[in-house]
Write an enzyme that holds these catalytic residues in place. Structure first.
Site, PDB file in Angstrom:
ATOM      1  N   LEU A 198      56.122  27.124 -43.499  1.00 14.91           N
ATOM      2  CA  LEU A 198      56.796  27.411 -44.766  1.00 14.91           C
ATOM      3  C   LEU A 198      57.510  28.759 -44.724  1.00 14.91           C
ATOM      4  O   LEU A 198      58.254  29.100 -45.632  1.00 14.91           O
ATOM      5  CB  LEU A 198      55.790  27.365 -45.923  1.00 14.91           C
ATOM      6  N   ASP A 210      49.340  29.176 -33.700  1.00 12.99           N
ATOM      7  CA  ASP A 210      50.490  28.333 -33.385  1.00 12.99           C
ATOM      8  C   ASP A 210      51.748  29.177 -33.226  1.00 12.99           C
ATOM      9  O   ASP A 210      52.038  30.023 -34.050  1.00 12.99           O
ATOM     10  CB  ASP A 210      50.722  27.316 -34.497  1.00 12.99           C
ATOM     11  N   HIS A 235      48.051  25.169 -30.140  1.00 12.81           N
ATOM     12  CA  HIS A 235      49.349  24.888 -29.527  1.00 12.81           C
ATOM     13  C   HIS A 235      49.122  25.067 -28.029  1.00 12.81           C
ATOM     14  O   HIS A 235      48.958  26.192 -27.549  1.00 12.81           O
ATOM     15  CB  HIS A 235      50.384  25.877 -30.057  1.00 12.81           C
ATOM     16  N   HIS A 281      50.539  18.915 -31.971  1.00  8.12           N
ATOM     17  CA  HIS A 281      51.749  18.273 -31.413  1.00  8.12           C
ATOM     18  C   HIS A 281      51.629  17.896 -29.931  1.00  8.12           C
ATOM     19  O   HIS A 281      52.377  18.383 -29.088  1.00  8.12           O
ATOM     20  CB  HIS A 281      53.001  19.121 -31.646  1.00  8.12           C
ATOM     21  N   ASP A 341      55.060  19.422 -37.869  1.00  7.75           N
ATOM     22  CA  ASP A 341      55.541  20.670 -37.260  1.00  7.75           C
ATOM     23  C   ASP A 341      56.913  21.041 -37.844  1.00  7.75           C
ATOM     24  O   ASP A 341      57.808  21.496 -37.132  1.00  7.75           O
ATOM     25  CB  ASP A 341      55.610  20.583 -35.733  1.00  7.75           C
TER      26      ASP A 341
END
Lengths: 302, 470
Positions: free
Chosen positions: B72, B161, B188, B241, B330
């Site tokens: 965000l 991340d 990550h 991810h 993501d």
């Protein structure tokens, strides 16, 4: 952008035009008015002497106005974006920009957002189309043909835009290409398919057997610091093109190098300046090829 | 979270296909919300007369989507996104809850920053925001963040991340703390040395383009390390991810071995649906052909990079099997300038909240998985991964339609087709390789805490007066 969309007929057109330009360059007054009133700007975001000067001489021989911008002295150093720099040049009235950039693909970005003609003078590891054109032109002048010849590109294939554009041009023109270099500087070592569609070889002696064209590539000496080479000595031991190694190629095989040569690394000095070397002629032909391109892009209307 | 239902008010979602994989529900029925909770569901008339009704014939009604992974950007990078715009994008994408990543400026590594995010979300947001806090202070990889206080402040998980924890010893201790607090560490996975300088997948295509690749091994080596640390500590490592066939296989083997520790995984819509061919331009292309004018498309630059078709296939299979429990976006919004530059210099990331659902619905239309499974990966799957954090926030039951659960619901039309137009995004990030794509599957309404966070144009909401008159 690159020569990857050139057809055989396109190459023939460029080579025939280059023949005419060579004739101009052989005159006492090496200048024709063909591009009078046209404006060519060379923008080099990465240092280069020979390619930039070659383009400038080509533009001037055709009577174009030629301006050179080195990125270090322009507003790029002040953080201006690539597109802003090029937009400014376009607004200043340039008809054609010759650009060199350290990032692969930069000219594609430029072409998407600008209207003026763009000639790629080398982008990152991706392409150096005018070098491939002058290389093939040089081979054709010397050996009289291209199709069926065997070419070996030697050295840092992985980081070489010269190798990529030559591979594309040579494949289209019917040469058999072998890529040869240390395993850490070759593509495809992870078993990928699709590219390059040619033999990849780590044994230089084997690669050179029966070659008509042997092209050394520049080795960036910082590759050693990056861990890609055990030592320059080790590179020289396995991949330097020496008189003995060159003897494995066909008699009369051409020795080429896009320059600048690290003498004693890629080539031994006796080979670099030997009878088989056409390195200096590559430079001369570069001007004719670039004249041909400027003429074809600017001199014939659209 | 703005659209909370007023006290005492009721809202009826009338006659849709109620789909809740967490309780095996898949039947036509209605759903009643009261005081921000699910009050009732079933067939026929609700037990009380609603103040408002949304009729959803032919539409699917499921628990609100939960995104475990979105950026965000606030505080610090408000030119890319804010909590207000990002959560509006989430609502348009059907997400009622988003987990915000901590790589802001300052990073979310203190009670103050967690509370700032929560406060902004409460006052300006459209959906629930659950902060993910840093693993290490400032994401510097040197000193652990204050795990306990961060959990107390509202962090549901920990992640560095964007800057993976390189020091295995430090990560080990992070996992020990996370375990004690019942929270996962979201990793990550990227070996920094192997991936250094990479801008796309390492492949023949990267070689052809002269771009530096990030080998699959860079991800897999890190996944293997993290699995070993999950076993060592008995903690919950959640692989973010996941993008390569090899990484999927490592996770699958670990899950089958039933050793100590927990290893879960998420995949993004873009890694499930797109390949590296998009670097050749928005229409993809053939490695052996001449490059088109669209080549080196920075909108296809993302980390981890888009991979090969074989990786996509492996991810899809793992998603169907449940080896991958969650679809996470993501969502990585960037400014135009961040992307309108050389490929090497362009920022990594795809603005994904608003295309996620339409994109992954392609998996259902292609019969890779059935609709209940897809919905599970968007709802109960992610909810389970942050279960303890949800419970601590009084949000138990999120990700389901159970009576008493928060009234978070997504209504969608699985067959509606639409064209992706980044200009219409609520997100500030217009960076997507999908501009102009036709997607089949469209979010029609997003309800958060019983309030309407988003309703597609044309979806009628009948208010109390009309209901009374009917």
């Amino acid at each position: 952008m690159d020569v990857d969309d050139f057809s055989v007929a396109d190459y023939d057109l460029v080579f025939e035009t280059a023949d005419a330009m060579r004739e101009v360059l052989g005159r006492e007054i090496k200048k024709v008015p063909t591009l009078r009133g046209k404006s060519v700007v060379t923008v080099f975001f990465e240092p280069s002497t020979r390619t930039r000067v070659s383009f400038e001489m080509a533009a001037k021989a055709l009577s174009a106005d030629c301006t050179s911008i080195a990125a270090a002295t322009s507003s790029v150093a002040k953080g201006e974006s690539l597109l802003d720099t090029l937009r400014t040049i376009q607004s200043l009235g340039a008809d054609l920009v010759v650009m060199r950039h350290s990032a692969s693909g930069a000219p594609y970005l430029a072409a998407r957002h600008l209207d003026m003609a763009i000639v790629n003078a080398g982008d990152g590891c991706h392409a150096h189309p005018t070098q491939a054109l002058l290389d093939l032109y040089t081979i054709r002048r010397h050996l009289g043909r291209l199709a069926g010849l065997k070419a070996v590109l030697v050295g840092d294939i992985l980081h070489s835009r010269v190798a990529r554009s030559n591979l594309s041009a040579m494949t289209t023109l019917g040469l058999e290409v072998t890529l040869c270099g240390p395993p850490s500087l070759l593509p495809g070592s992870n078993g990928d398919a699709g590219w390059p569609a040619c033999p990849v070889e780590t044994d230089l002696d084997r690669a050179l057997e029966g070659a008509d064209v042997v092209m050394g590539l520049r080795l960036q000496l910082e590759r050693q610091e990056q861990g890609l080479l055990p030592s320059i000595r080790e590179y020289v031991r396995s991949y330097q093109i020496t008189r003995e190694r060159l003897a494995r190629a066909r008699p009369g095989a051409l020795l080429m190098h896009p320059g600048p040569v690290n003498e004693g690394v890629e080539l031994t000095p006796d080979v670099a300046h030997g009878v088989q070397s056409v390195i200096e002629e590559q430079v001369t032909n570069g001007v004719a090829i670039r004249m041909a391109l400027l003429y074809l892009l600017l001199g014939r209307g659209q | 979270m703005a659209p909370t239902q007023a006290e005492g008010k009721t809202l009826l979602i009338h006659e849709g296909r109620l789909l809740d994989p967490s309780q095996g529900l898949d039947a036509v029925g209605s759903l009643l919300f009261k005081d921000g909770r699910i009050e009732w569901w079933g067939q026929g008339e609700p037990p009380v007369k609603p103040n408002a009704v949304i009729s959803v014939p032919g539409l699917v009604v499921c628990p609100g989507f939960i995104d475990l992974h979105c950026h965000l950007r606030e505080p610090g990078f408000e030119d890319k996104e804010t909590i207000a715009t990002g959560t509006r994008a989430a609502a348009r994408g059907g997400f009622t809850t988003v987990c915000s990543m901590a790589n802001t400026r300052p990073t979310v590594d203190s009670r103050a920053t967690v509370e700032l995010v929560l406060h902004k979300a409460r006052t300006e947001g459209s959906v629930r925001v659950l902060p993910v806090a840093c693993v290490t202070q400032g994401q510097q990889g040197k000193q652990l963040a204050e795990f306990g206080e961060l959990a107390e402040a509202g962090a549901v998980a920990y992640s560095d991340d964007g800057r993976p924890v390189a020091d295995a010893r430090l990560l080990r201790h992070a996992l020990e703390y996370a375990r004690a607090l019942g929270r996962p560490v979201l990793e990550h996975c990227e070996d920094p040395a192997l991936a250094a300088g990479g801008v796309m997948n390492e492949s023949a295509l990267a070689h052809r383009l002269g771009l530096k690749g990030m080998p699959a091994a860079a991800e897999e080596a890190a996944v293997a390390r993290d699995i070993a640390l999950a076993e060592l500590t008995g903690a919950h490592v959640h692989i973010q991810h996941v993008s390569t066939a090899g990484a999927v296989e490592l996770v699958r083997r670990e899950q089958q071995s039933r050793r100590v520790g927990t290893v879960t995984a998420e995949a993004t819509p873009h890694h499930l649906m797109l390949t590296e061919a998009l670097v050749l331009g928005p229409k993809g292309g053939d490695i052996t052909a001449a490059l088109g004018p669209g080549a080196y498309d920075a909108n296809a630059k993302v980390n981890p990079p888009l991979r090969a078709q074989a990786d996509v296939e492996a991810l899809r299979q793992a998603l169907a099997e449940g080896v991958i429990q969650a679809i996470a976006t993501d969502h990585a919004p960037h400014t135009l300038a961040d992307k309108l530059c050389e490929f090497d210099q362009a920022a990594s990331g795809i603005s994904g909240l608003e295309t996620a659902f339409g994109l992954v619905m392609g998996l259902v239309h292609a019969s890779v998985l059935d609709l209940p499974t897809l919905v599970a990966r968007l709802t109960s799957g992610p909810a389970r991964i942050i279960e303890r954090g949800l419970a601590d926030q009084g949000l138990s039951g999120l990700g389901s339609l159970r009576v008493g659960a928060p009234a978070d619901v997504t209504v969608f039309d699985p067959n509606a087709e639409w064209t992706v137009d980044p200009g219409q995004f609520a997100s500030k990030g217009k960076n997507t390789p999908l501009a102009g794509w036709r997607l089949k599957g469209r979010v029609m309404a997003t309800i958060v805490g019983g309030g309407i966070a988003y309703a597609a144009p044309g979806l009628a909401v009948q208010k109390a007066v009309e209901v009374a008159g009917a």
